[in-house]
Design a protein around this motif. Structure first.
Motif, PDB file in Angstrom:
ATOM      1  N   GLY A  49     -36.637 -13.051 -10.562  1.00 32.02           N
ATOM      2  CA  GLY A  49     -36.132 -11.832  -9.942  1.00 32.02           C
ATOM      3  C   GLY A  49     -34.704 -11.486 -10.299  1.00 32.02           C
ATOM      4  N   ALA A  50     -34.246 -11.896 -11.478  1.00 35.19           N
ATOM      5  CA  ALA A  50     -32.860 -11.661 -11.875  1.00 35.19           C
ATOM      6  C   ALA A  50     -32.519 -10.175 -11.988  1.00 35.19           C
ATOM      7  CB  ALA A  50     -32.562 -12.360 -13.197  1.00 35.19           C
ATOM      8  N   ASN A  51     -33.517  -9.346 -12.268  1.00 38.15           N
ATOM      9  CA  ASN A  51     -33.253  -7.905 -12.389  1.00 38.15           C
ATOM     10  C   ASN A  51     -33.180  -7.182 -11.049  1.00 38.15           C
ATOM     11  OD1 ASN A  51     -33.077  -7.616 -15.209  1.00 38.15           O
ATOM     12  ND2 ASN A  51     -35.298  -7.496 -15.416  1.00 38.15           N
ATOM     13  N   PHE A  52     -33.727  -7.763 -10.008  1.00 37.56           N
ATOM     14  CA  PHE A  52     -33.940  -7.010  -8.768  1.00 37.56           C
ATOM     15  C   PHE A  52     -32.654  -6.412  -8.209  1.00 37.56           C
ATOM     16  CE2 PHE A  52     -37.887  -9.789  -7.554  1.00 37.56           C
ATOM     17  CZ  PHE A  52     -38.566  -9.270  -8.642  1.00 37.56           C
ATOM     18  N   ALA A  53     -31.572  -7.150  -8.277  1.00 35.61           N
ATOM     19  CA  ALA A  53     -30.301  -6.669  -7.713  1.00 35.61           C
ATOM     20  C   ALA A  53     -29.737  -5.481  -8.472  1.00 35.61           C
ATOM     21  CB  ALA A  53     -29.275  -7.805  -7.705  1.00 35.61           C
ATOM     22  N   HIS A  54     -30.259  -5.212  -9.667  1.00 40.58           N
ATOM     23  CA  HIS A  54     -29.694  -4.166 -10.520  1.00 40.58           C
ATOM     24  C   HIS A  54     -30.478  -2.857 -10.495  1.00 40.58           C
ATOM     25  CE1 HIS A  54     -26.905  -7.108 -12.168  1.00 40.58           C
ATOM     26  NE2 HIS A  54     -27.927  -7.939 -12.318  1.00 40.58           N
ATOM     27  N   TYR A  55     -31.570  -2.802  -9.734  1.00 42.92           N
ATOM     28  CA  TYR A  55     -32.320  -1.546  -9.668  1.00 42.92           C
ATOM     29  C   TYR A  55     -31.514  -0.502  -8.903  1.00 42.92           C
ATOM     30  CZ  TYR A  55     -36.635  -3.235 -11.733  1.00 42.92           C
ATOM     31  OH  TYR A  55     -37.575  -3.709 -12.630  1.00 42.92           O
ATOM     32  N   PRO A  56     -31.355   0.689  -9.476  1.00 43.65           N
ATOM     33  CA  PRO A  56     -30.572   1.731  -8.797  1.00 43.65           C
ATOM     34  C   PRO A  56     -31.375   2.412  -7.694  1.00 43.65           C
ATOM     35  CG  PRO A  56     -31.392   2.554 -10.897  1.00 43.65           C
ATOM     36  CD  PRO A  56     -31.799   1.102 -10.820  1.00 43.65           C
ATOM     37  N   VAL A  63     -42.996  -2.804  -8.595  1.00 44.28           N
ATOM     38  CA  VAL A  63     -44.088  -3.776  -8.608  1.00 44.28           C
ATOM     39  C   VAL A  63     -43.746  -4.787  -9.698  1.00 44.28           C
ATOM     40  CG1 VAL A  63     -46.540  -4.163  -9.024  1.00 44.28           C
ATOM     41  CG2 VAL A  63     -45.781  -2.105  -7.801  1.00 44.28           C
ATOM     42  N   ALA A  64     -43.538  -6.034  -9.296  1.00 41.42           N
ATOM     43  CA  ALA A  64     -43.077  -7.078 -10.208  1.00 41.42           C
ATOM     44  C   ALA A  64     -44.189  -8.090 -10.447  1.00 41.42           C
ATOM     45  CB  ALA A  64     -41.846  -7.775  -9.628  1.00 41.42           C
ATOM     46  N   ILE A  65     -44.561  -8.270 -11.702  1.00 42.59           N
ATOM     47  CA  ILE A  65     -45.633  -9.187 -12.085  1.00 42.59           C
ATOM     48  C   ILE A  65     -45.022 -10.449 -12.671  1.00 42.59           C
ATOM     49  CG2 ILE A  65     -47.711  -9.477 -13.493  1.00 42.59           C
ATOM     50  CD1 ILE A  65     -47.938  -7.238 -11.410  1.00 42.59           C
ATOM     51  N   GLU A  66     -45.423 -11.621 -12.149  1.00 40.89           N
ATOM     52  CA  GLU A  66     -44.928 -12.894 -12.674  1.00 40.89           C
ATOM     53  C   GLU A  66     -46.043 -13.941 -12.599  1.00 40.89           C
ATOM     54  OE1 GLU A  66     -43.588 -15.931 -14.310  1.00 40.89           O
ATOM     55  OE2 GLU A  66     -42.355 -14.110 -14.375  1.00 40.89           O
ATOM     56  N   PRO A  67     -46.443 -14.522 -13.740  1.00 41.63           N
ATOM     57  CA  PRO A  67     -47.566 -15.469 -13.746  1.00 41.63           C
ATOM     58  C   PRO A  67     -47.193 -16.910 -13.418  1.00 41.63           C
ATOM     59  CG  PRO A  67     -46.871 -15.001 -15.983  1.00 41.63           C
ATOM     60  CD  PRO A  67     -46.051 -14.116 -15.097  1.00 41.63           C
ATOM     61  N   ALA A  73     -42.317 -17.619  -6.738  1.00 43.16           N
ATOM     62  CA  ALA A  73     -41.814 -17.899  -5.395  1.00 43.16           C
ATOM     63  C   ALA A  73     -40.336 -17.546  -5.281  1.00 43.16           C
ATOM     64  CB  ALA A  73     -42.041 -19.372  -5.054  1.00 43.16           C
ATOM     65  N   ARG A  74     -39.572 -17.837  -6.320  1.00 42.13           N
ATOM     66  CA  ARG A  74     -38.159 -17.462  -6.327  1.00 42.13           C
ATOM     67  C   ARG A  74     -38.001 -15.946  -6.343  1.00 42.13           C
ATOM     68  NH1 ARG A  74     -34.059 -21.109  -7.988  1.00 42.13           N
ATOM     69  NH2 ARG A  74     -34.790 -23.261  -8.211  1.00 42.13           N
ATOM     70  N   ALA A  75     -38.887 -15.267  -7.064  1.00 39.37           N
ATOM     71  CA  ALA A  75     -38.821 -13.814  -7.117  1.00 39.37           C
ATOM     72  C   ALA A  75     -39.099 -13.193  -5.756  1.00 39.37           C
ATOM     73  CB  ALA A  75     -39.815 -13.274  -8.154  1.00 39.37           C
ATOM     74  N   VAL A  76     -40.034 -13.767  -5.014  1.00 43.06           N
ATOM     75  CA  VAL A  76     -40.317 -13.274  -3.662  1.00 43.06           C
ATOM     76  C   VAL A  76     -39.064 -13.369  -2.799  1.00 43.06           C
ATOM     77  CG1 VAL A  76     -41.632 -13.728  -1.558  1.00 43.06           C
ATOM     78  CG2 VAL A  76     -42.788 -13.753  -3.779  1.00 43.06           C
ATOM     79  N   ALA A  77     -38.347 -14.494  -2.911  1.00 44.10           N
ATOM     80  CA  ALA A  77     -37.110 -14.653  -2.152  1.00 44.10           C
ATOM     81  C   ALA A  77     -36.063 -13.639  -2.592  1.00 44.10           C
ATOM     82  CB  ALA A  77     -36.580 -16.076  -2.310  1.00 44.10           C
ATOM     83  N   ALA A  78     -35.954 -13.410  -3.897  1.00 42.40           N
ATOM     84  CA  ALA A  78     -34.981 -12.440  -4.403  1.00 42.40           C
ATOM     85  C   ALA A  78     -35.327 -11.027  -3.963  1.00 42.40           C
ATOM     86  CB  ALA A  78     -34.906 -12.515  -5.924  1.00 42.40           C
ATOM     87  N   GLY A  81     -33.827  -9.531  -0.740  1.00 37.64           N
ATOM     88  CA  GLY A  81     -32.455  -9.028  -0.736  1.00 37.64           C
ATOM     89  C   GLY A  81     -32.201  -7.911  -1.720  1.00 37.64           C
ATOM     90  N   ALA A  82     -33.250  -7.369  -2.327  1.00 38.07           N
ATOM     91  CA  ALA A  82     -33.082  -6.312  -3.331  1.00 38.07           C
ATOM     92  C   ALA A  82     -32.694  -4.990  -2.675  1.00 38.07           C
ATOM     93  CB  ALA A  82     -34.372  -6.144  -4.127  1.00 38.07           C
ATOM     94  N   PRO A  83     -31.983  -4.127  -3.387  1.00 39.34           N
ATOM     95  CA  PRO A  83     -31.567  -2.839  -2.826  1.00 39.34           C
ATOM     96  C   PRO A  83     -32.675  -1.804  -2.771  1.00 39.34           C
ATOM     97  CG  PRO A  83     -30.792  -3.042  -5.081  1.00 39.34           C
ATOM     98  CD  PRO A  83     -31.412  -4.362  -4.723  1.00 39.34           C
ATOM     99  N   VAL A  84     -33.825  -2.098  -3.390  1.00 36.07           N
ATOM    100  CA  VAL A  84     -34.977  -1.200  -3.371  1.00 36.07           C
ATOM    101  C   VAL A  84     -36.201  -2.025  -3.002  1.00 36.07           C
ATOM    102  CG1 VAL A  84     -33.953   0.331  -5.119  1.00 36.07           C
ATOM    103  CG2 VAL A  84     -35.489  -1.513  -5.834  1.00 36.07           C
ATOM    104  N   PRO A  85     -37.290  -1.393  -2.537  1.00 33.07           N
ATOM    105  CA  PRO A  85     -38.495  -2.160  -2.206  1.00 33.07           C
ATOM    106  C   PRO A  85     -39.110  -2.818  -3.441  1.00 33.07           C
ATOM    107  CG  PRO A  85     -38.550   0.036  -1.210  1.00 33.07           C
ATOM    108  CD  PRO A  85     -37.419   0.040  -2.182  1.00 33.07           C
ATOM    109  N   VAL A  86     -39.390  -4.111  -3.347  1.00 29.48           N
ATOM    110  CA  VAL A  86     -39.984  -4.864  -4.452  1.00 29.48           C
ATOM    111  C   VAL A  86     -41.192  -5.626  -3.934  1.00 29.48           C
ATOM    112  CG1 VAL A  86     -39.652  -6.640  -6.208  1.00 29.48           C
ATOM    113  CG2 VAL A  86     -37.739  -5.141  -5.582  1.00 29.48           C
ATOM    114  N   ALA A  87     -42.334  -5.445  -4.590  1.00 35.55           N
ATOM    115  CA  ALA A  87     -43.546  -6.201  -4.288  1.00 35.55           C
ATOM    116  C   ALA A  87     -43.833  -7.119  -5.465  1.00 35.55           C
ATOM    117  CB  ALA A  87     -44.720  -5.257  -4.054  1.00 35.55           C
ATOM    118  N   VAL A  88     -43.868  -8.424  -5.224  1.00 27.32           N
ATOM    119  CA  VAL A  88     -44.087  -9.416  -6.277  1.00 27.32           C
ATOM    120  C   VAL A  88     -45.553  -9.840  -6.272  1.00 27.32           C
ATOM    121  CG1 VAL A  88     -43.422 -11.675  -7.165  1.00 27.32           C
ATOM    122  CG2 VAL A  88     -41.707 -10.220  -6.051  1.00 27.32           C
ATOM    123  N   ARG A  89     -46.164  -9.829  -7.447  1.00 26.97           N
ATOM    124  CA  ARG A  89     -47.583 -10.167  -7.572  1.00 26.97           C
ATOM    125  C   ARG A  89     -47.796 -11.172  -8.694  1.00 26.97           C
ATOM    126  NH1 ARG A  89     -50.633  -4.248  -7.766  1.00 26.97           N
ATOM    127  NH2 ARG A  89     -49.558  -3.271  -5.980  1.00 26.97           N
TER     128      ARG A  89
END
Length: 211
Positions: A49-56, A63-67, A73-78, A81-89
């Protein structure tokens, strides 16, 4: 085809390596990648989820896909705290379980180097983007220097086995142009700067539009 690809050692090491890269300038690259993005976004290979904090703020949903399960699990945690809604799948970029023309922006960040079939991934991203939608890309690429490209080619004999499938010699910029996208902006650079030869240094960052 399952939605999980497990690389437990790499998954534990990568967030630490990425944190060092962020301090050296990688965070600025991620901010550049996403600057001005708007609408509904899909990110493939979202990692931790390194990009999540940078979404304007113009992005309404990600919608974030990670295999990889540990990274996911780390992306879900990130995402919390993201500035926009993020759903990790869970899922694979080569086989997106998503409707056609359902996103305004697709984001590929240090992932097309490691997927099994980058051409298929690009076809999937084009499919789920609306006409005129944007592909934001930040990737390792084959160098335009013939000497360095040869170095990368030989490095790729072993590199993918220690770097979770990453290939440093892929001509990703060319693949994007041949996959139904028009490149609107593109910047090539070496990162990180070093006097020691680094096969993963050549990068590309840019925006392409679905034709």
């Amino acid at each position: 085809m399952t939605g999980d690809h497990r690389h437990p050692i790499f998954a534990r090491l990568y967030p630490r390596l990425d944190a060092a890269a962020a301090r050296a300038g990688g965070a600025a690259h991620r901010a550049e990648l996403l600057a001005g993005a708007r609408g509904r976004a899909l990110e493939v290979g979202a990692g931790h989820g390194a990009n999540f904090a940078h979404y304007p703020g113009g992005v309404t949903e990600v919608v974030a896909i990670e295999p990889e399960p540990t990274l996911r699990a780390r992306a879900v945690a990130a995402a919390a705290g993201a500035p926009v809604p993020v759903a990790v799948r869970a899922g694979l970029a080569e086989d997106l379980d998503l409707p056609d023309a359902s996103f305004d922006v697709a984001v590929a960040s240090l992932v097309l180097c490691s997927v099994r079939d980058p051409v298929r991934v690009l076809a999937e991203l084009r499919r789920v983007l609306r006409p005129g939608g944007e592909l934001r890309f930040y990737e390792h690429v084959r160098s335009r220097s013939p000497r360095q490209a040869i170095f990368q080619k030989y490095t790729d004999v072993l590199w993918p086995y220690v770097a979770a499938g990453c290939h440093v010699s892929r001509p990703t910029g060319d693949l994007i142009e041949r996959s139904g996208f028009t490149v609107r902006s593109e910047r090539r650079f070496d990162f990180p700067a070093s006097r020691v030869p680094n096969p993963s240094a050549p990068h590309i960052i840019g925006v392409a539009v679905r034709d």
